[in-house]
Design a protein around this motif. Structure first.
Motif, PDB file in Angstrom:
ATOM      1  N   ALA A  41     -11.376  20.647 112.825  1.00  0.00           N
ATOM      2  CA  ALA A  41     -10.300  21.115 111.948  1.00  0.00           C
ATOM      3  C   ALA A  41     -10.893  21.748 110.708  1.00  0.00           C
ATOM      4  O   ALA A  41     -11.684  21.131 110.005  1.00  0.00           O
ATOM      5  N   VAL A  42     -10.520  22.994 110.459  1.00  0.00           N
ATOM      6  CA  VAL A  42     -10.975  23.658 109.240  1.00  0.00           C
ATOM      7  C   VAL A  42      -9.831  24.447 108.637  1.00  0.00           C
ATOM      8  O   VAL A  42      -9.203  25.259 109.316  1.00  0.00           O
ATOM      9  N   GLY A  43      -9.577  24.199 107.384  1.00  0.00           N
ATOM     10  CA  GLY A  43      -8.500  24.913 106.712  1.00  0.00           C
ATOM     11  C   GLY A  43      -8.270  24.302 105.351  1.00  0.00           C
ATOM     12  O   GLY A  43      -9.134  23.607 104.825  1.00  0.00           O
ATOM     13  N   PRO A  44      -7.084  24.544 104.791  1.00  0.00           N
ATOM     14  CA  PRO A  44      -6.778  23.933 103.502  1.00  0.00           C
ATOM     15  C   PRO A  44      -6.865  22.405 103.610  1.00  0.00           C
ATOM     16  O   PRO A  44      -6.622  21.840 104.685  1.00  0.00           O
ATOM     17  N   VAL A  45      -7.202  21.756 102.504  1.00  0.00           N
ATOM     18  CA  VAL A  45      -7.396  20.302 102.527  1.00  0.00           C
ATOM     19  C   VAL A  45      -6.164  19.567 103.087  1.00  0.00           C
ATOM     20  O   VAL A  45      -6.317  18.679 103.936  1.00  0.00           O
ATOM     21  N   PRO A  46      -4.939  19.914 102.674  1.00  0.00           N
ATOM     22  CA  PRO A  46      -3.792  19.177 103.224  1.00  0.00           C
ATOM     23  C   PRO A  46      -3.690  19.300 104.747  1.00  0.00           C
ATOM     24  O   PRO A  46      -3.319  18.346 105.435  1.00  0.00           O
ATOM     25  N   MET A  47      -4.068  20.451 105.265  1.00  0.00           N
ATOM     26  CA  MET A  47      -4.049  20.625 106.720  1.00  0.00           C
ATOM     27  C   MET A  47      -5.075  19.728 107.396  1.00  0.00           C
ATOM     28  O   MET A  47      -4.779  19.036 108.368  1.00  0.00           O
ATOM     29  N   MET A  48      -6.291  19.698 106.849  1.00  0.00           N
ATOM     30  CA  MET A  48      -7.333  18.876 107.481  1.00  0.00           C
ATOM     31  C   MET A  48      -6.960  17.403 107.407  1.00  0.00           C
ATOM     32  O   MET A  48      -7.171  16.644 108.341  1.00  0.00           O
ATOM     33  N   ARG A  49      -6.373  17.036 106.285  1.00  0.00           N
ATOM     34  CA  ARG A  49      -5.969  15.639 106.145  1.00  0.00           C
ATOM     35  C   ARG A  49      -4.877  15.302 107.167  1.00  0.00           C
ATOM     36  O   ARG A  49      -4.921  14.246 107.810  1.00  0.00           O
ATOM     37  N   ALA A  50      -3.931  16.225 107.337  1.00  0.00           N
ATOM     38  CA  ALA A  50      -2.843  15.979 108.298  1.00  0.00           C
ATOM     39  C   ALA A  50      -3.404  15.869 109.711  1.00  0.00           C
ATOM     40  O   ALA A  50      -2.979  15.013 110.504  1.00  0.00           O
ATOM     41  N   VAL A  51      -4.382  16.710 110.033  1.00  0.00           N
ATOM     42  CA  VAL A  51      -4.983  16.644 111.375  1.00  0.00           C
ATOM     43  C   VAL A  51      -5.672  15.287 111.550  1.00  0.00           C
ATOM     44  O   VAL A  51      -5.530  14.630 112.585  1.00  0.00           O
ATOM     45  N   ALA A  52      -6.398  14.850 110.527  1.00  0.00           N
ATOM     46  CA  ALA A  52      -7.109  13.575 110.621  1.00  0.00           C
ATOM     47  C   ALA A  52      -6.119  12.427 110.847  1.00  0.00           C
ATOM     48  O   ALA A  52      -6.349  11.541 111.682  1.00  0.00           O
ATOM     49  N   GLU A  53      -5.021  12.455 110.106  1.00  0.00           N
ATOM     50  CA  GLU A  53      -4.023  11.382 110.269  1.00  0.00           C
ATOM     51  C   GLU A  53      -3.397  11.429 111.651  1.00  0.00           C
ATOM     52  O   GLU A  53      -3.107  10.411 112.267  1.00  0.00           O
ATOM     53  N   LEU A  54      -3.224  12.648 112.149  1.00  0.00           N
ATOM     54  CA  LEU A  54      -2.603  12.806 113.473  1.00  0.00           C
ATOM     55  C   LEU A  54      -3.493  12.269 114.592  1.00  0.00           C
ATOM     56  O   LEU A  54      -3.031  11.573 115.495  1.00  0.00           O
TER      57      LEU A  54
END
Ligand SMILES: Cc1cc2nc3c(=O)[nH]c(=O)nc-3n(C[C@H](O)[C@H](O)[C@H](O)COP(=O)(O)OP(=O)(O)OC[C@H]3O[C@@H](n4cnc5c(N)ncnc54)[C@H](O)[C@@H]3O)c2cc1C
Ligand SMILES: Cc1cc2nc3c(=O)[nH]c(=O)nc-3n(C[C@H](O)[C@H](O)[C@H](O)COP(=O)(O)OP(=O)(O)OC[C@H]3O[C@@H](n4cnc5c(N)ncnc54)[C@H](O)[C@@H]3O)c2cc1C
Ligand code: SF4
Ligand code: SF4
Ligand code: FES
Lengths: 297, 494
Positions: free
Chosen positions: A184-197
């Motif tokens: 996952a690479v992108g804005p921090v909120p996106m990466m965080r959302a991917v990690a949580e998912l």
């Protein structure tokens, strides 16, 4: 000096520059980056090596113009040159050799996952790329990524591909079958959302962290990020880390360190562009106005 | 030059020892403390020729000059001081440059009080000869009058040497090796050469033009510099070893050490390396710079060495009303050069001594708001023989501040050593060498901070000089005899 050999506009604010850097082109590996310095007095800017052509001795940089320094870079035309290009820096991506991977790219992060997807595909890993943008014109590298496997495009406004965020598409993929790794690479909120998912699915997930850097060699400590409660340097220990161990809140916070400076720099920069533009059009630059004011802070 | 020809020995009788003893030590003219505390211009203004010659008269020309023994590179101090007081600046400069490749740097940054001046005979009765100031004077003269120095043009040997790192060790070795006719290439990770001299030590102590002039001189002598080349990344050590006849590793000990206390990742906490690099190398002291740096009203700098003094005085110049040193031992134990501590005090730096940080406290937006500390008292002597500071229970207190700069030391960077498995390093990561300066890899030499741990400019230069001689011997030991060199420009008296 590193001449620009080609330039193209990938989206309204993302530009690809193909730059001469023979040594780096020869040895770089996916996941690595360079630090560029446009000219005397310019900032040192970390940029991922999106692609390389060892035969031609060139690397591709895909740059989102977000502030003064990146705006200066994307204004370069073929024939112009970048003064300093240092690299390749960072650890190459730790790649799997088989199975199934999903590469998630948000915005300019797509440029960072592209070399990873390409190499995974070359190794025989089945790759699905999930890329997103605000609307159709912001989606980049779709055709390039198709050569590495299936591509799911998501747009926030539904103007192209699937309507919604990349995480929604990723959830469906996670539900559909086993995945060995997610990048996952992108804005921090996106990466965080991917990690949580992916956490509850127990899928190994790697994020590439865009901490603020100076040297890129471990000597300043400015790029420190918190991984499992431990300080690590994004430039030498990363930039990729286990997304489930990253303290994204601290990363997001540290990225705001220079916000007021950046805004001033941008304002100064825009003020400077006016006389420069007038110069190009052949009009005499204004003798009074924002120029003098913009020189001092 | 419009200066009058100064008197020489022939014109004037030599002073008696008693007359010499009666001359007071020169005071270095400085920018006024209140003015300099808000600018980045050099603090010390330098001596005039007349005053320098007078100060040189203070040297007793001891038959057993202890001063030479106090200098890590054995500069022949009485020799250049004699030439200086005779007014023969070209000869004084040639004499000095023969022993010391970067006197314009060491004259400014050596801890003279614990080296040459510390053992000067005159220190026993009053004040030592101001060797550092005189070294600086002669060196600056030499830099301004390059045409009056002896230039040797050596015969090329056809041997190639790679030097990794362009700090004082690398620059010195490069200078020595080109003098011997070898082809030298310096690989430097940063975009500019000079190492700590350009990214660490600030403009107000060591102007960057001076370092640049030294680098330019080496380039003019034929040294090639490849910036943006990180060994371990752009090239590996084994690659360099096959491409070059010998390699000298002078990568310094550049990795910052943090305090390992809670709150260190808050916004407003810098390592001294990052703070000084942003300000010096990236030019953030100049308001027009594209590289940002934070400006705090209250800045706490943790540490007591030169790096801490440079950081705190930089913060002061960037507008801090309260710039503070937080150090766990007492004033007499501050490891910084005496002159730096003195200058810092004059500039209104606050010293919080016998105090150690325990936590960095932040506000709700993630910015530093205070440094929580504990008071210390001297305890049992440690390995170095100094009393180990021990915390006084219950003495915690807060120092309100917006910025914390951590200057408690550096260690070795594993970037290069990680890609050279055959290179033997100590358990702390420093490169191990034998008595000739060679590492565990044949033909690869090392010196400076990467061997010693964080030390001094002059020690790094001494290592560079020794390594150059060892490399020359390694490459065949045919150090050119005098007949092999031709004199390009003979020296003429000024
Ligand atoms: C390892 C690494 C790889 C990167 N790869 C790319 C890439 O391939 N393409 C690309 O366009 N960008 C990439 N970046 C981000 C890029 O370096 C920053 O966008 C750039 O430094 C911003 O400079 P600026 O002066 O134009 O903007 P600034 O005025 O400095 O900043 C504008 C905005 O960008 C944010 N920002 C500042 N510095 C960074 C940073 N280092 N990372 C992320 N955001 C930042 C600020 O918070 C602010 O919101 C990468 C960063 C890292 C650390
Ligand atoms: C702020 C500060 C103030 C100081 N003040 C004084 C003082 O007043 N007096 C004094 O005597 N000493 C002082 N010192 C200590 C002194 O500067 C050092 O001991 C000295 O510079 C060490 O020299 P060096 O050549 O070993 O390494 P450095 O000067 O550290 O140079 C090493 C060079 O190698 C480069 N490099 C590192 N890794 C690589 C790699 N993998 N590939 C290519 N290049 C690489 C670095 O970028 C750097 O340019 C100070 C140090 C600092 C930080
Ligand atoms: S190099 Fe340093 S120690 Fe040696 S004479 Fe010069 S100032 Fe003194
Ligand atoms: S010890 Fe002092 S007085 Fe004696 S020669 Fe050296 S500098 Fe001169
Ligand atoms: S960028 Fe300086 S340590 Fe990583």
């Amino acid at each position: 000096m590193h001449p620009i050999v080609a330039r193209d506009q990938l989206s309204p604010n993302v530009t690809r520059l193909v730059v001469e850097a023979p040594r780096i082109a020869e040895i770089r590996r996916p996941g690595q980056f360079v630090i560029v310095r446009l000219g005397e007095g310019a900032e040192r800017i970390p940029l991922t090596i999106a692609d390389a052509d060892p035969a031609a001795g060139t690397i591709s940089l895909i740059i989102q113009s977000v502030g003064a320094s990146t705006m200066d870079l994307v204004a370069l035309q073929p024939g112009d040159a970048i003064r300093d290009v240092a690299g390749p820096l960072g650890r190459p991506t730790d790649l799997i050799d088989q199975g199934r991977a999903v590469c998630v790219g948000g915005g300019v992060g797509t440029a960072v996952v592209y070399p990873i997807a390409e190499e995974l595909h070359r190794r025989g890993v089945s790759v699905t790329s999930v890329i997103g943008g605000r609307s159709r014109e912001w989606v980049i590298l779709e055709d390039e990524l198709r050569t590495a496997g299936e591509v799911v495009v998501c747009t926030d406004d539904g103007s192209y591909g699937r309507h919604g965020f990349v995480t929604e598409a990723l959830r469906d993929l996670c539900d559909a079958g086993p995945i060995d790794e997610v990048f996952a690479v992108g804005p921090v909120p996106m990466m965080r959302a991917v990690a949580e998912l992916t956490r509850p699915y127990g899928i190994r997930t790697t994020a590439s962290l865009n901490a603020i850097m100076v040297d890129g060699t471990g000597m300043c400590g400015g790029c420190r990020v918190s991984i499992d409660g431990q300080s690590r340097y994004a430039c030498v220990d990363g930039p990729e880390f286990d997304a489930h161990a990253v303290d994204f809140a601290s990363l997001a916070d540290r990225l705001t360190t220079y916000r007021s400076f950046e805004q001033e720099a941008l304002a100064r920069h825009e003020a400077c562009l006016i006389p420069a533009l007038a110069d190009r059009l052949g009009d005499p630059p204004p003798t009074t106005g924002p120029v003098a004011g913009s020189a001092a802070r | 030059m419009t200066e009058e020809r100064p008197p020489t020995d022939e014109d004037r009788p030599a002073l008696t020892q008693k007359e010499r003893m009666a001359i007071d030590r020169v005071a270095m003219p400085e920018q006024d403390a209140a003015i300099r505390a808000v600018n980045f211009r050099e603090v010390n203004l330098g001596l005039t020729r007349q005053i320098a010659m007078l100060e040189a008269e203070r040297c007793l020309q001891c038959p057993k000059p202890y001063c030479i023994g106090g200098c890590p590179v054995s500069v022949n101090i009485p020799r250049f001081l004699k030439l200086l007081r005779e007014g023969d600046l070209p000869a004084a400069a040639d004499s000095l440059l023969d022993d010391n490749a970067l006197p314009c740097v060491t004259g400014r940054v050596c801890p003279q009080e614990s080296q040459c001046e510390g053992v000067c005979l005159r220190a026993k009765k009053g004040n030592a000869v101001a060797i550092g100031h005189l070294e600086r004077f002669v060196a600056d003269w030499a830099q301004a009058h390059p045409d009056e120095l002896i230039h040797l043009k050596p015969k090329p040997t056809g041997r190639t040497i790679a030097i990794v790192g362009s700090g004082p060790a690398g620059l010195t070795a490069a200078g020595e090796l080109v003098k011997l006719g070898h082809a030298v290439t310096i690989f430097e990770a940063f975009h500019a050469a000079g190492g700590v001299l350009v990214y660490g030590i600030p403009e107000f102590r060591l102007p960057k033009d001076i370092v640049q002039a030294e680098v330019d001189r080496l380039v003019a002598d034929g040294v090639r510099i490849e910036p943006n080349s990180i060994i371990g990344k752009t090239y590996t050590l084994p690659e360099l070893r096959t491409r070059f006849d010998a390699v000298f590793l002078a990568v310094g000990a550049g990795l910052p050490v943090f305090m390992d206390v809670p709150g260190e990742n808050l916004k407003g906490v810098y390592s001294a390396n990052e703070y000084l690099t942003r300000v010096n190398l990236m030019g953030a002291w100049n308001p027009g710079s594209e590289t940002p740096v934070l400006h705090g009203q209250r800045v706490a700098v943790v540490g007591g060495g030169n790096v801490a003094m440079d950081s705190v005085r930089t913060a002061r110049r960037l507008g801090a009303d309260e710039a503070m040193i937080v150090y766990r031992r007492g004033r007499d134990e501050l490891p910084a050069r005496a002159e730096e501590v003195h200058h810092a005090e004059q500039e209104g730096i606050r010293f919080d001594l016998q105090v150690a940080p325990v936590e960095v406290l932040g506000d709700e937006k993630g910015w530093v708001r205070a440094l929580r500390c504990i008071r210390m008292e001297p305890g049992e002597p440690d390995a170095s023989g100094r009393a180990r500071p021990v915390p006084i229970p219950g003495s915690e207190f807060e120092i309100p501040c917006e910025m914390v700069v951590v200057a408690i030391g550096t260690r070795s960077n594993p970037l290069l050593t990680a890609t050279a498995p055959d290179l033997r390093v100590s358990d702390r990561g420093y490169i191990e060498i034998d008595e000739t300066g060679m590492t565990s890899i044949d033909g690869v030499f090392a010196g400076g901070d990467i061997v010693r741990g964080a030390a001094t400019v002059i020690l790094a230069m001494g290592d560079g000089k020794r390594a150059a001689a060892a490399i020359d011997r390694y490459l065949g030991g045919e150090a050119p005899a005098a007949a092999d060199v031709t004199v390009e420009a003979a020296s003429e008296p000024a």
